[in-house]
Write a protein that holds these residues in place. Structure first.
Motif, PDB file in Angstrom:
ATOM      1  N   UNK A  17       0.812  -1.215   0.000  1.00 24.52           N
ATOM      2  CA  UNK A  17       0.000   0.000   0.000  1.00 24.52           C
ATOM      3  C   UNK A  17       0.847   1.268   0.000  1.00 24.52           C
ATOM      4  N   UNK A  18       1.998   1.236   0.683  1.00 23.13           N
ATOM      5  CA  UNK A  18       2.764   2.457   0.905  1.00 23.13           C
ATOM      6  C   UNK A  18       4.163   2.430   0.289  1.00 23.13           C
ATOM      7  N   UNK A  19       4.548   1.297  -0.271  1.00 24.34           N
ATOM      8  CA  UNK A  19       5.904   1.177  -0.784  1.00 24.34           C
ATOM      9  C   UNK A  19       6.877   0.854   0.337  1.00 24.34           C
ATOM     10  N   UNK A  20       8.094   0.502  -0.036  1.00 19.63           N
ATOM     11  CA  UNK A  20       9.101   0.147   0.974  1.00 19.63           C
ATOM     12  C   UNK A  20       9.484   1.356   1.816  1.00 19.63           C
ATOM     13  N   UNK A  21       9.808   2.449   1.147  1.00 20.29           N
ATOM     14  CA  UNK A  21      10.272   3.627   1.885  1.00 20.29           C
ATOM     15  C   UNK A  21       9.156   4.257   2.708  1.00 20.29           C
ATOM     16  N   UNK A  22       7.909   4.094   2.265  1.00 15.99           N
ATOM     17  CA  UNK A  22       6.791   4.668   3.004  1.00 15.99           C
ATOM     18  C   UNK A  22       6.320   3.839   4.174  1.00 15.99           C
ATOM     19  N   UNK A  23       6.889   2.655   4.338  1.00 15.21           N
ATOM     20  CA  UNK A  23       6.497   1.771   5.440  1.00 15.21           C
ATOM     21  C   UNK A  23       7.309   2.101   6.681  1.00 15.21           C
ATOM     22  N   UNK A  24       6.650   2.644   7.663  1.00 11.14           N
ATOM     23  CA  UNK A  24       7.311   2.950   8.931  1.00 11.14           C
ATOM     24  C   UNK A  24       7.088   1.824   9.923  1.00 11.14           C
ATOM     25  N   UNK A  25       8.151   1.408  10.596  1.00  9.64           N
ATOM     26  CA  UNK A  25       8.023   0.293  11.530  1.00  9.64           C
ATOM     27  C   UNK A  25       7.135   0.625  12.718  1.00  9.64           C
ATOM     28  N   UNK A  26       7.221   1.863  13.218  1.00 11.58           N
ATOM     29  CA  UNK A  26       6.415   2.250  14.371  1.00 11.58           C
ATOM     30  C   UNK A  26       4.922   2.084  14.123  1.00 11.58           C
ATOM     31  N   UNK A  27       4.381   2.750  13.102  1.00 10.26           N
ATOM     32  CA  UNK A  27       2.944   2.600  12.816  1.00 10.26           C
ATOM     33  C   UNK A  27       2.556   1.164  12.473  1.00 10.26           C
ATOM     34  N   UNK A  28       3.426   0.457  11.760  1.00 10.23           N
ATOM     35  CA  UNK A  28       3.125  -0.929  11.388  1.00 10.23           C
ATOM     36  C   UNK A  28       2.962  -1.797  12.630  1.00 10.23           C
ATOM     37  N   UNK A  29       3.913  -1.699  13.550  1.00 11.23           N
ATOM     38  CA  UNK A  29       3.864  -2.520  14.761  1.00 11.23           C
ATOM     39  C   UNK A  29       2.699  -2.109  15.659  1.00 11.23           C
ATOM     40  N   UNK A  30       2.408  -0.813  15.702  1.00 13.07           N
ATOM     41  CA  UNK A  30       1.290  -0.345  16.517  1.00 13.07           C
ATOM     42  C   UNK A  30      -0.033  -0.895  15.987  1.00 13.07           C
ATOM     43  N   UNK A  31      -0.123  -1.061  14.668  1.00 13.84           N
ATOM     44  CA  UNK A  31      -1.372  -1.537  14.072  1.00 13.84           C
ATOM     45  C   UNK A  31      -1.689  -2.975  14.441  1.00 13.84           C
ATOM     46  N   UNK A  32      -0.663  -3.726  14.847  1.00 12.03           N
ATOM     47  CA  UNK A  32      -0.885  -5.125  15.233  1.00 12.03           C
ATOM     48  C   UNK A  32      -0.523  -5.378  16.706  1.00 12.03           C
ATOM     49  N   UNK A  33      -0.312  -4.263  17.443  1.00  9.07           N
ATOM     50  CA  UNK A  33      -0.028  -4.324  18.884  1.00  9.07           C
ATOM     51  C   UNK A  33       1.174  -5.214  19.202  1.00  9.07           C
ATOM     52  N   UNK A  34       2.249  -5.007  18.455  1.00 14.78           N
ATOM     53  CA  UNK A  34       3.497  -5.745  18.690  1.00 14.78           C
ATOM     54  C   UNK A  34       4.579  -4.739  19.076  1.00 14.78           C
ATOM     55  N   UNK A  35       5.258  -4.918  20.214  1.00 10.71           N
ATOM     56  CA  UNK A  35       6.300  -3.972  20.623  1.00 10.71           C
ATOM     57  C   UNK A  35       7.548  -4.076  19.746  1.00 10.71           C
ATOM     58  N   UNK A  36       8.310  -2.975  19.677  1.00 12.40           N
ATOM     59  CA  UNK A  36       9.508  -2.959  18.830  1.00 12.40           C
ATOM     60  C   UNK A  36      10.516  -4.020  19.251  1.00 12.40           C
ATOM     61  N   UNK A  37      10.558  -4.310  20.555  1.00 12.56           N
ATOM     62  CA  UNK A  37      11.490  -5.324  21.017  1.00 12.56           C
ATOM     63  C   UNK A  37      11.230  -6.674  20.375  1.00 12.56           C
ATOM     64  N   UNK A  38       9.951  -6.984  20.180  1.00 19.51           N
ATOM     65  CA  UNK A  38       9.596  -8.251  19.537  1.00 19.51           C
ATOM     66  C   UNK A  38      10.039  -8.253  18.082  1.00 19.51           C
TER      67      UNK A  38
END
Length: 201
Positions: A17-38
């Motif tokens: 949907x957003x391309x590689x560069x447009x994919x931010x890890x923070x919003x992605x992980x928040x959308x599935x309730x997974x912490x960055x440590x995981x």
């Protein structure tokens, strides 16, 4: 679904949907309730993550492709046409996408590391190999011009498909894919001769 699989599935959606560069890890992980440590437990970097997403995507489509190409009760050229139709259906089913994941990553390739670019080249080459074998089978059946180089013809079809996906986002998707199929199949069959040696009409 395991946590790793959830992250990979979310990555697929985000990159399409957003391309590689447009994919931010923070919003992605928040959308599935997974912490960055995981995330970093499974992936050393965003590129390693993209490689995992690519591997899952490529594996799914190769399994589908090989099953279709193995349908010996269907003529080789008809299998090629079914493959093109399946690509269209799968692309449109993804919804509002930036393109095929291969194309999405190819657009970002100048900024990617060598390892991920190498994996991207491998999946393109694998697709070409599978499609070239089917084109060669169609040549032997007299359905495709025997003068074509199967590998070059396969690469050209893939190039045209990737361009079609981009055009489909800007215009009428049904018309873009219909043009692609029409001219791709016509180019393959031009000069082909049937079993009797007569040109195919």
């Amino acid at each position: 679904m395991s946590t790793r699989d959830k992250i990979v599935a979310a990555g697929r959606r985000a990159m399409l949907e957003q391309g590689y560069e447009g994919t931010g890890l923070g919003p992605l992980l928040a959308s599935i309730a997974v912490p960055k440590g995981s995330f970093y437990h499974f992936f050393a970097s965003k590129e390693a993550f993209a490689a995992a997403v690519l591997a899952a995507y490529a594996g799914q489509y190769r399994t589908q492709r090989q099953a279709l190409f193995a349908q010996a009760d269907v003529s080789p050229l008809a299998r090629i046409e079914r493959h093109l139709l399946q690509l269209e259906q799968d692309t449109l089913a993804e919804g509002n996408v930036a393109g095929c994941l291969y194309g999405v990553l190819a657009l970002a390739a100048p900024g990617l590391g060598g390892e991920l670019r190498g994996k991207l080249n491998e999946v393109f080459a694998c697709w070409e190999t599978d499609l070239a074998a089917l084109i060669e089978e169609a040549q032997q059946a007299g359905e495709v011009d025997a003068g074509l180089d199967p590998r070059e013809a396969a690469a050209h079809l893939i190039d045209c498909y990737e361009g079609t996906v981009i055009r489909a986002r800007a215009d009428d998707p049904a018309a873009a894919f219909a043009r692609f199929r029409k001219f791709a199949l016509a180019a393959l069959g031009a000069g082909a001769k049937g079993p009797t040696g007569a040109p195919l009409s």
